[in-house]
Design a protein around this motif. Structure first.
Motif, PDB file in Angstrom:
ATOM      1  N   PRO A   1       4.470  77.053 -30.656  1.00  0.00           N
ATOM      2  CA  PRO A   1       5.477  77.127 -29.579  1.00  0.00           C
ATOM      3  C   PRO A   1       5.413  75.917 -28.657  1.00  0.00           C
ATOM      4  CG  PRO A   1       4.192  79.154 -29.693  1.00  0.00           C
ATOM      5  CD  PRO A   1       3.567  78.201 -30.657  1.00  0.00           C
ATOM      6  N   ASP A   2       4.210  75.404 -28.391  1.00  0.00           N
ATOM      7  CA  ASP A   2       4.092  74.245 -27.529  1.00  0.00           C
ATOM      8  C   ASP A   2       4.674  72.998 -28.164  1.00  0.00           C
ATOM      9  OD1 ASP A   2       3.053  75.734 -25.573  1.00  0.00           O
ATOM     10  OD2 ASP A   2       1.010  74.892 -25.632  1.00  0.00           O
TER      11      ASP A   2
ATOM     12  N   ASP B   1      -1.997  71.437 -30.069  1.00  0.00           N
ATOM     13  CA  ASP B   1      -0.915  72.190 -29.468  1.00  0.00           C
ATOM     14  C   ASP B   1      -0.491  73.301 -30.421  1.00  0.00           C
ATOM     15  OD1 ASP B   1      -0.613  71.206 -26.994  1.00  0.00           O
ATOM     16  OD2 ASP B   1       0.985  69.793 -27.468  1.00  0.00           O
ATOM     17  N   SER B   2      -0.280  74.477 -29.855  1.00  0.00           N
ATOM     18  CA  SER B   2       0.178  75.575 -30.703  1.00  0.00           C
ATOM     19  C   SER B   2       1.619  75.323 -31.134  1.00  0.00           C
ATOM     20  CB  SER B   2       0.089  76.891 -29.925  1.00  0.00           C
ATOM     21  OG  SER B   2       1.005  76.827 -28.844  1.00  0.00           O
TER      22      SER B   2
ATOM     23  N   THR C   1       1.041  79.791 -23.541  1.00  0.00           N
ATOM     24  CA  THR C   1       1.879  78.667 -23.970  1.00  0.00           C
ATOM     25  C   THR C   1       2.404  77.939 -22.728  1.00  0.00           C
ATOM     26  OG1 THR C   1       3.865  80.003 -23.926  1.00  0.00           O
ATOM     27  CG2 THR C   1       2.668  79.905 -26.018  1.00  0.00           C
ATOM     28  N   LYS C   2       3.004  76.775 -22.977  1.00  0.00           N
ATOM     29  CA  LYS C   2       3.509  76.005 -21.835  1.00  0.00           C
ATOM     30  C   LYS C   2       4.629  76.742 -21.114  1.00  0.00           C
ATOM     31  CE  LYS C   2       2.050  71.473 -23.390  1.00  0.00           C
ATOM     32  NZ  LYS C   2       2.422  70.185 -23.994  1.00  0.00           N
ATOM     33  N   ILE C   3       5.489  77.385 -21.903  1.00  0.00           N
ATOM     34  CA  ILE C   3       6.577  78.157 -21.294  1.00  0.00           C
ATOM     35  C   ILE C   3       5.996  79.211 -20.360  1.00  0.00           C
ATOM     36  CG2 ILE C   3       8.336  79.902 -21.787  1.00  0.00           C
ATOM     37  CD1 ILE C   3       9.502  77.430 -22.615  1.00  0.00           C
TER      38      ILE C   3
END
Lengths: 301, 324
Positions: free
Chosen positions: A14-15, A11-12, B223-225
């Motif tokens: 931000p994630d 996961d990055s 990203t998830k957002i």
């Protein structure tokens, strides 16, 4: 339920922040939903003085069963319980019977006059005559102040009927009907011996929907009933908890006023628990059926 | 209905082939009479208990006298409606009804959506299940119990919420005694009770999104957002709009039973909505004017039907998702 969104491998940044954030948010939701319930249960077992002093936070303080003893000694609670069980059992039986009876023919694509009959049903979801015409009808049919007033009006919820109909349409294959007919099977027998055994899931769903509705129902009882002996539990609860006739409950058990004020507080908590216990006790086991109902209903609302 | 091969079973499946087009109605009855027999009870119920009261609506335009009955009373036109529009209570109950509904509409649906999006991205399956189980639970508590719990928790002197407020160094707030809190209590207790339950439908809509879209976005480094705003929200828009339409249609019927349970003499200026008003002036008066209160109820229902029709039409034009 089947999806695997997360790629736990990498996961990055931000994630990762995102994951932590949603965990915290959902945790807050859990606390907000669960805490009031836990608090009520704990308070119902606590010493009334401690409730007043604000000593109850999470667990019961100086545990006592005094509240429950008084509540269960009160005859109205038992009358209400008995009546609620009655309305729930018989009301639900009527509901399920009527709903299946409407849903099955309307699920049959070969029923010629299906459309207008369905319109007849769905129009009632859009437009309601209102409280007073309904009341006058119940009065004119001489159902006022009889138990029928809580059983017959509302015998079919069109929403539930649509859920069942949708289920029939998508789960009972046409070939089954064809071959049953070749064997000379009538529509009645087909419904009873073939459709119903295949529809356990949806029957369970609407049974639970209706049953919860009956158990929690109070307004129709307030509107239609005046005899205490026919009141469901919710009406007694309303009178005691919201209309402040709690003194009736504590009357016999304590001598002086101040002690009664304390006891009343405890009684409210115990009463809330006694009334919601049946539902919350079975909730974890039946929750999946309710969710299933929402899913079926969502297909075509 | 029509049979493909020639196997003759004559009795139940009277094939329309042999005696075609003799009489549509009789033929249909001959084939499907059992299905119509099943429908007798439900349709009779519907005609009596759903359409029967609709006949009773006529007293809104009549001067209803019990002795003369619904059909025998004299027609007087729109007098009851005019009297209601001119009454002192009219602006008050309209304002309260619309305010409560709109406030509720703007808060509760987005909260459910918000919760659903959060739950959808939880990676630990067990925790996800727990969140769902616990947030759905309040839905099953009855209105009476919910209001009772709220009263207990928010009581000024003994309520746990005020105990916490005091512990944090603030002064106790009279949540239940001050009328202006009523709206917030009504809406946010609704969020407490229904946000989880209402999120189910969004959670299932989110789960129905094609995983390949997400995978492609992940490959592109979203990203998830970003995925929420570019994939999830657009995908569940139709569901959201349909539910909004249904809620707009219900604007005139605020959760009446809850308002009724929460209502007391202290908060009446904020809690009197059309339906509680109808109940109160009918059943707390010795000589109820059924015609007048039926007229008020009818006004309420008609506005509801108009609203849902208009919003549905707009939505069909603008977004292509509609109820009908």
């Amino acid at each position: 339920m089947r999806k695997k969104n997360g790629h736990p491998v990498s996961d990055s940044f931000p994630d990762k922040v995102f994951n932590v954030t949603i965990t915290i948010i959902t945790f807050i939701f859990i606390i907000l939903c669960a805490y009031p319930l836990i608090y009520v249960v704990s308070a119902s077992f606590s010493d009334p003085m401690d409730i007043f002093a604000g000593k109850v936070w999470l667990l019961p303080s100086s545990p006592t069963l005094k509240g429950y003893k008084t509540v269960l000694d009160y005859p109205d609670v038992w009358i209400g319980y008995g009546n609620s069980v009655f309305y729930t059992v018989f009301g639900t039986l009527i509901n399920v019977f009527m709903t299946v009876l409407a849903a099955y023919p309307l699920s049959r694509k070969d029923l010629k006059y299906r459309k207008p009959i369905i319109m007849l049903f769905t129009f009632t979801m859009l437009f309601n005559a209102g409280m007073i015409p309904n009341y006058l009808l119940v009065r004119d049919l001489h159902l006022l102040n009889t138990r029928w007033a809580l059983l017959i009006p509302g015998a079919i919820s069109v929403y539930n009927m649509i859920i069942v109909r949708t289920f029939f349409m998508s789960n009972i294959p046409d070939e089954l009907l064809e071959s049953a007919r070749l064997d000379g099977c009538s529509d009645f027998r087909f419904l009873l011996n073939i459709v119903l055994p295949l529809s356990g899931a949806v029957i369970a769903v609407i049974t639970l929907y209706y049953a919860v509705g009956h158990w929690n129902q109070y307004f129709n009882a307030v509107l239609y009933l005046t005899d205490k002996n026919t009141y469901p539990l919710q009406v007694f609860l309303r009178n005691i908890l919201l209309e402040n006739s709690i003194n009736d409950l504590s009357a016999g058990s304590v001598a002086n006023e101040s002690e009664r004020t304390y006891l009343n507080e405890l009684l409210k908590y115990s009463l809330i628990v006694v009334a919601s216990a049946p539902l919350l006790a079975v909730y974890p086991f039946i929750q999946k059926y309710f969710v299933k109902g929402v899913m079926i209903g969502a297909v075509k609302g | 209905m029509s049979k493909s091969n020639g196997i003759d079973t004559e009795d139940i499946v009277a094939t329309g082939k042999s005696k075609k087009k003799r009489n549509g109605f009789l033929n249909e009855m001959h084939i499907n009479w059992q299905l119509y027999v099943m429908l007798i009870l439900p349709v009779a119920y519907l005609l009596i208990f759903a359409y029967g009261p609709m006949l009773g609506i006529q007293i809104a335009f009549k001067d209803y006298k019990m002795a003369e009955g619904i059909w025998g009373s004299k027609w007087i036109g729109f007098d009851h409606f005019i009297r209601f529009f001119k009454s002192m209570q009219f602006p008050l109950v309209m304002k309260n009804t619309l305010f409560l509904s709109l406030y509720n509409l703007l808060i509760s649906t987005p909260m459910a959506l918000f919760l659903a999006v959060c739950v959808n991205y939880l990676t630990n399956a067990k925790y996800k299940k727990t969140v769902q189980m616990i947030t759905y639970a309040p839905h099953f508590i009855s209105v009476v119990i919910m209001v009772a719990i709220m009263n207990q928790m928010l009581a000024t002197r003994t309520g746990i919420v005020n105990n916490i407020i005091e512990l944090l160094g603030f002064t106790r707030i009279e949540f239940l005694g001050k009328a202006q809190y009523f709206r917030h209590l009504y809406v946010w207790s609704g969020v407490w009770q229904e946000a989880g339950w209402n999120s189910i439908i969004y959670i299932s809509a989110l789960a129905g999104i094609d995983p390949q879209i997400h995978e492609a976005a992940i490959v592109d480094g979203a990203t998830k957002i970003r995925r929420i705003f570019s994939i999830d929200l657009p995908s569940i828009m139709p569901t959201f709009i349909i539910l909004m339409i249904m809620n707009v249609g219900r604007i005139m019927n605020v959760g009446f039973t809850k308002v009724f349970a929460m209502q007391n003499t202290l908060n009446k200026t904020y809690s009197e909505v059309i339906e509680t008003y109808v109940y109160n002036i009918t059943f707390t008066s010795g000589l109820p004017n059924y015609s007048y209160t039926t007229a008020i109820g009818l006004f309420n229902s008609v506005i509801g039907v108009i609203l849902i029709t208009v919003v549905n039409g707009l939505s069909r034009k603008l977004t292509e998702s509609s109820l009908w």
